[in-house]
Structure formats: C-alpha cells, structure tokens
Design an enzyme around this catalytic site. Structure first.
Site, PDB file in Angstrom:
ATOM      1  N   ARG A 104       0.820  -1.220   0.000  1.00 25.21           N
ATOM      2  CA  ARG A 104       0.000   0.000   0.000  1.00 25.21           C
ATOM      3  C   ARG A 104       0.851   1.266   0.000  1.00 25.21           C
ATOM      4  O   ARG A 104       0.431   2.300  -0.525  1.00 25.21           O
ATOM      5  CB  ARG A 104      -0.935  -0.012   1.219  1.00 25.21           C
ATOM      6  CG  ARG A 104      -2.014   1.091   1.191  1.00 25.21           C
ATOM      7  CD  ARG A 104      -3.026   0.879   2.297  1.00 25.21           C
ATOM      8  NE  ARG A 104      -4.127   1.841   2.238  1.00 25.21           N
ATOM      9  CZ  ARG A 104      -4.338   2.794   3.150  1.00 25.21           C
ATOM     10  NH1 ARG A 104      -3.527   2.901   4.191  1.00 25.21           N
ATOM     11  NH2 ARG A 104      -5.368   3.626   3.036  1.00 25.21           N
ATOM     12  N   ILE A 152      -7.043   7.780  -0.910  1.00 25.99           N
ATOM     13  CA  ILE A 152      -6.987   6.330  -1.010  1.00 25.99           C
ATOM     14  C   ILE A 152      -7.878   5.788   0.100  1.00 25.99           C
ATOM     15  O   ILE A 152      -7.777   6.220   1.255  1.00 25.99           O
ATOM     16  CB  ILE A 152      -5.533   5.818  -0.876  1.00 25.99           C
ATOM     17  CG1 ILE A 152      -5.473   4.294  -1.010  1.00 25.99           C
ATOM     18  CG2 ILE A 152      -4.873   6.279   0.403  1.00 25.99           C
ATOM     19  CD1 ILE A 152      -4.047   3.741  -1.043  1.00 25.99           C
ATOM     20  N   SER A 153      -8.783   4.902  -0.235  1.00 23.29           N
ATOM     21  CA  SER A 153      -9.738   4.395   0.750  1.00 23.29           C
ATOM     22  C   SER A 153      -9.025   3.628   1.862  1.00 23.29           C
ATOM     23  O   SER A 153      -7.940   3.068   1.665  1.00 23.29           O
ATOM     24  CB  SER A 153     -10.758   3.464   0.073  1.00 23.29           C
ATOM     25  OG  SER A 153     -11.564   4.169  -0.828  1.00 23.29           O
ATOM     26  N   GLN A 154      -9.664   3.592   3.029  1.00 23.59           N
ATOM     27  CA  GLN A 154      -9.087   2.811   4.113  1.00 23.59           C
ATOM     28  C   GLN A 154      -9.116   1.339   3.740  1.00 23.59           C
ATOM     29  O   GLN A 154     -10.016   0.882   3.020  1.00 23.59           O
ATOM     30  CB  GLN A 154      -9.834   3.066   5.416  1.00 23.59           C
ATOM     31  CG  GLN A 154     -11.257   2.555   5.453  1.00 23.59           C
ATOM     32  CD  GLN A 154     -11.970   2.937   6.729  1.00 23.59           C
ATOM     33  OE1 GLN A 154     -12.612   3.987   6.805  1.00 23.59           O
ATOM     34  NE2 GLN A 154     -11.853   2.095   7.743  1.00 23.59           N
TER      35      GLN A 154
END
Length: 222
Positions: free
Chosen positions: A33, A59-61
């Site tokens: 990530r 950026i999504s969790q």
C-alpha cells in the site's frame, strides 16, 4: 521489519472485522500500500484509514477496500470494470484476483501516476483510461463485475453501467449524496432486471460526470 509488522496487524484487524475471503486477504497482503500514497504518509500505510492522494481525492481505508472487494466476489475468470482508479491501490488488489481489469479515472493526472505505479509493480492485466466513468467502457462490455469507488447520488445506478453488466454479474456501488446517507449497494443483473442488496453505510466522494480532454491507456497483456 516495522512495515511488515504493521501489515500483519492490519490483516489481523481485517479478519476480526469479517473479511473471511482468503483470496481477498492474500491480495491485500501482496499489494504494498505504501507504493500508492505520498512518501510523507508511508508510516501510516498500514493504518486502517483513508489518506490524501491529491486533487481532493483519497486512497480508501483498507477495511473499505477489503469489504468492497469481498462483496464483488471476484474470481480469476472474471473481466472487471473499476470506476475511479484514484491512486491505483484498489486496481492493484483487483488485478490479483481477476482475469482482466479495465479501470477509468476522470483525473488524467491521477491516472498517469496510478499507471506508473502499476507498471512498477509489473501488474500486466490492467487497461486504464482517462474518461467519464458514468458512461462505463462500452467497447469492452459486457463485464462480469463492476466496482464503483465514488458515490452515485441517484435513486438508481447509472444505466450505462448496468447495461454493460453481464447477466448474472455483480455491480458494487456506493449510493447516496451529502443530504442522504451513503450505503454500499450490490446489484445482480438477472434476465428480467436487477436485484438490489443494501450492504453497509460508507462515505465516498461523489461520482461525477465529464472529464479532462485526453486519454492514457495502459496496455494489457494478452
């Protein structure tokens, strides 16, 4: 070593929170990530939080990525369409699971960076396009799976997307706007229409039409 320990802790958190699909967990474990976020946030790469990536986007969790990916029920036989490439992280996770991924991003600057990241990681089964995600990608339809990573404010999902969904296929999309609570909804296309299943509350940036001029394509392997 510290980064790896944080990743293990995150995977344990995902498991405890109901992510039971081992293929999804494996994909998240194998995608670094930190590659998809600015260097200033690398120490937070494996925290379960959204992080800024520029141009008002995030950026999504990891929990959201994992839950939406699990809801999509992807296999290595599927051709998948992603609306909203963003950082490229969700695309990288999906690419580990599907046969081929087509991904659309309205911000060409973000898409260019995402494509570079995917190429650096030698992700070969992705084709990317700068364009209006609400229109889908009719030249490549039908898709067995469609994932939308922005919230659609209408009462029904975009018709262009459901038209491009194969019979028996799944569309996972956040529905709702700033005035109405957003929820992730899963649609299954049947011979006689769509079956709807409301899944869980969520918060996404809105799904917007239109795009900047120009396109960037990332060639997919055969």
């Amino acid at each position: 070593m510290i980064m790896e320990a944080r990743k293990i802790r995150l995977l344990m958190t995902l498991r405890r929170s109901g992510i039971t699909d081992t293929q999804v967990l494996g994909a998240i474990e194998r995608v670094p990530r930190e590659v998809f976020i600015p260097a200033t946030f690398h120490d937070q790469a494996y925290e379960d939080m959204a992080l800024p990536i520029g141009m008002g986007q995030t950026i999504s969790q990891p929990m959201v990525v994992a839950r939406m990916t699990q809801a999509l029920e992807v296999t290595d036989r599927h051709k998948v369409l992603e609306i909203g490439t963003g950082s490229g992280y969700q695309a990288a996770v999906l690419a580990k699971l599907c046969r081929r991924l087509y991904t659309i991003e309205r911000h060409k600057e973000l898409l260019d960076i995402a494509v570079e990241r995917l190429e650096t990681l030698r992700v070969r089964n992705v084709t990317a396009l700068a364009g209006d995600g609400t229109k889908g990608w009719p030249e490549q339809a039908p898709f067995e799976r469609i994932l939308v990573t922005a919230a659609h404010g209408g009462d029904e999902p975009p018709k262009a997307l459901t038209d491009q969904l194969a019979v028996g296929g799944l569309l996972v999309i956040p529905m709702g706007d700033e005035k109405r609570k957003q929820r992730v909804v899963r649609y299954r296309r049947m011979d006689d229409g769509l079956e709807r299943e409301d899944l869980w509350p969520v918060r996404f940036v809105p799904l917007l039409p239109d795009t900047q001029d120009g396109a960037q394509r990332m060639k997919a392997s055969s």
